[in-house]
Design a protein around this motif. Structure first.
Motif, PDB file in Angstrom:
ATOM      1  N   ARG A 166       5.960  37.653  50.173  1.00 27.66           N
ATOM      2  CA  ARG A 166       7.198  37.286  50.847  1.00 27.66           C
ATOM      3  C   ARG A 166       7.035  37.523  52.339  1.00 27.66           C
ATOM      4  N   ASP A 196      12.326  37.679  44.324  1.00 29.88           N
ATOM      5  CA  ASP A 196      12.911  36.358  44.119  1.00 29.88           C
ATOM      6  C   ASP A 196      12.405  35.406  45.199  1.00 29.88           C
ATOM      7  N   GLN A 197      12.341  34.123  44.894  1.00 24.46           N
ATOM      8  CA  GLN A 197      11.936  33.077  45.845  1.00 24.46           C
ATOM      9  C   GLN A 197      10.606  33.430  46.523  1.00 24.46           C
ATOM     10  N   ARG A 199       6.269  33.223  46.997  1.00 24.39           N
ATOM     11  CA  ARG A 199       5.174  32.246  47.039  1.00 24.39           C
ATOM     12  C   ARG A 199       3.948  32.885  46.417  1.00 24.39           C
ATOM     13  N   GLU A 233      16.493  22.352  54.212  1.00 22.64           N
ATOM     14  CA  GLU A 233      16.685  22.766  52.825  1.00 22.64           C
ATOM     15  C   GLU A 233      15.701  22.085  51.879  1.00 22.64           C
ATOM     16  N   GLN A 234      15.044  21.011  52.338  1.00 21.52           N
ATOM     17  CA  GLN A 234      14.032  20.343  51.536  1.00 21.52           C
ATOM     18  C   GLN A 234      12.657  20.983  51.715  1.00 21.52           C
ATOM     19  N   THR A 236      12.118  24.580  52.521  1.00 25.26           N
ATOM     20  CA  THR A 236      12.002  25.983  52.128  1.00 25.26           C
ATOM     21  C   THR A 236      13.317  26.470  51.546  1.00 25.26           C
ATOM     22  N   LYS A 237      13.221  27.425  50.630  1.00 23.07           N
ATOM     23  CA  LYS A 237      14.411  28.054  50.062  1.00 23.07           C
ATOM     24  C   LYS A 237      14.863  29.253  50.894  1.00 23.07           C
ATOM     25  N   ASP A 238      14.021  29.672  51.833  1.00 26.87           N
ATOM     26  CA  ASP A 238      14.302  30.889  52.612  1.00 26.87           C
ATOM     27  C   ASP A 238      14.907  30.588  53.966  1.00 26.87           C
ATOM     28  N   HIS A 239      15.498  29.395  54.160  1.00 31.95           N
ATOM     29  CA  HIS A 239      15.972  29.030  55.501  1.00 31.95           C
ATOM     30  C   HIS A 239      17.124  29.913  55.976  1.00 31.95           C
ATOM     31  N   SER A 240      17.836  30.593  55.044  1.00 36.76           N
ATOM     32  CA  SER A 240      18.957  31.450  55.467  1.00 36.76           C
ATOM     33  C   SER A 240      18.472  32.672  56.228  1.00 36.76           C
TER      34      SER A 240
END
Length: 316
Positions: A166, A196-197, A199, A233-234, A236-240
């Motif tokens: 991560r 979670d989330q 790689r 959002e397309q 990466t899931k970690d953009h927040s």
């Protein structure tokens, strides 16, 4: 007022989190969409948890005093967690907590561009924690990216579990909303589930990096799709947890990679869907294309079925 306080502008509708306090009463506030705005302290009002509960329908969190007889469910959740525990109103201890049923070999590093510094490289047993160091909230904006790699330990012959990693670079609006009870330690702090989330780590690639004498494989270029969606959002899931500059960098890296693949594979044209937004991504794409000699032309195009703005690139 302190870094991390949630505030409202007295002469506007914006709300956000204080990320920086400077001399002369000037502060920096990160609002909901990730942008930071300057303000004076006398232009702000602190939003209390009680006010949010009364007017906004939110439950006021009770995190500073924890009743051990009423341990929150989150403290029992299984997984691997990164936690920032307050030492005082400024300094926080950083812990990695293993609340899983497996031991892990863990390597944690702070990343500074192309350089890095290893913080720990050791075994963390199940139901235990390891202190990584300490950080000051006052230096929040200067905290480097944290890279944590996990290698599961198999004490017997069993199905191999994947290794994973991560990368964490916090935004104030996300960090200061993450208060909770830390698993294993059962203390209040800012807590993040890092299992979670994730790689997965490519072990073959890792071996090649550790053994540079291994002959490099011949590079092949895969033909990309004719339309590349660059919406964050397309990608990466970690953009927040990413800043605006990090999101733009990821979008530009994706654009450059697919454009190079399109050129190398002999494609005649390719479209990049960047949206309308504030136009920053589109401007950077057009600036990059204008400097290339093997592009016939590029032009704005409307991807009607997506409803987004896009750029069509014709390759010579």
């Amino acid at each position: 007022m302190n870094i991390g306080d949630r505030v409202r502008l007295l002469h506007g509708n914006e709300e956000g989190v204080i990320t920086k306090i400077s001399a002369g009463g000037r502060v920096e506030v990160e609002i909901e969409d990730g942008f930071r705005i300057p303000a004076m302290k006398n232009e702000l009002a602190i939003i209390s948890a009680v006010e949010r509960q009364y007017f906004g329908g939110e439950k006021a969190p009770v995190l500073d005093k924890i009743d051990n007889k009423l341990t929150p469910k989150s403290a029992k959740e299984e997984g691997l967690f990164l936690a920032y525990l307050p030492i005082n109103d400024k300094d926080h201890s950083i812990y990695l907590c293993n609340n899983s049923e497996r031991d892990y070999m863990v390597m944690a590093s702070e990343v500074f561009g192309g350089n890095s510094q290893t913080i720990i490289a050791e075994r963390i047993q199940t139901k235990s924690s390891k202190k990584l160091g300490e950080k000051s909230i006052q230096d929040f904006e200067e905290w480097p990216t944290l890279l944590i790699q996990f290698f599961p330990i198999h004490p017997r012959i069993e199905k191999t579990q994947p290794s994973f990693e991560r990368r964490l670079k916090f935004k104030a609006s996300a960090f200061f909303k993450s208060k909770g009870v830390v698993p294993v330690l059962d203390k209040s702090g800012y807590v993040f589930k890092v299992s979670d989330q994730v790689r997965e780590i490519d072990i073959k690639q890792l071996n090649e990096e550790l053994n540079p004498q291994i002959k490099e494989a011949k590079i092949t270029f895969q033909k990309p799709p004719k339309e590349i969606d660059l919406h964050i959002e397309q990608l990466t899931k970690d953009h927040s947890l990413m800043s605006n500059s990090e999101m733009l960098r990821l979008q530009m890296d994706t654009f450059e990679k697919n454009l190079n693949y399109a050129i190398a594979s002999g494609m005649d044209e390719i479209s990049f869907i960047h949206g309308i937004g504030n136009g920053v991504l589109k401007k950077e794409i057009h600036k990059y294309l204008s400097q290339l000699g093997n592009i016939k032309y590029f032009q704005d195009t409307q991807k009607s079925r997506f409803g987004y703005g896009a750029t069509l690139v014709r390759i010579s």
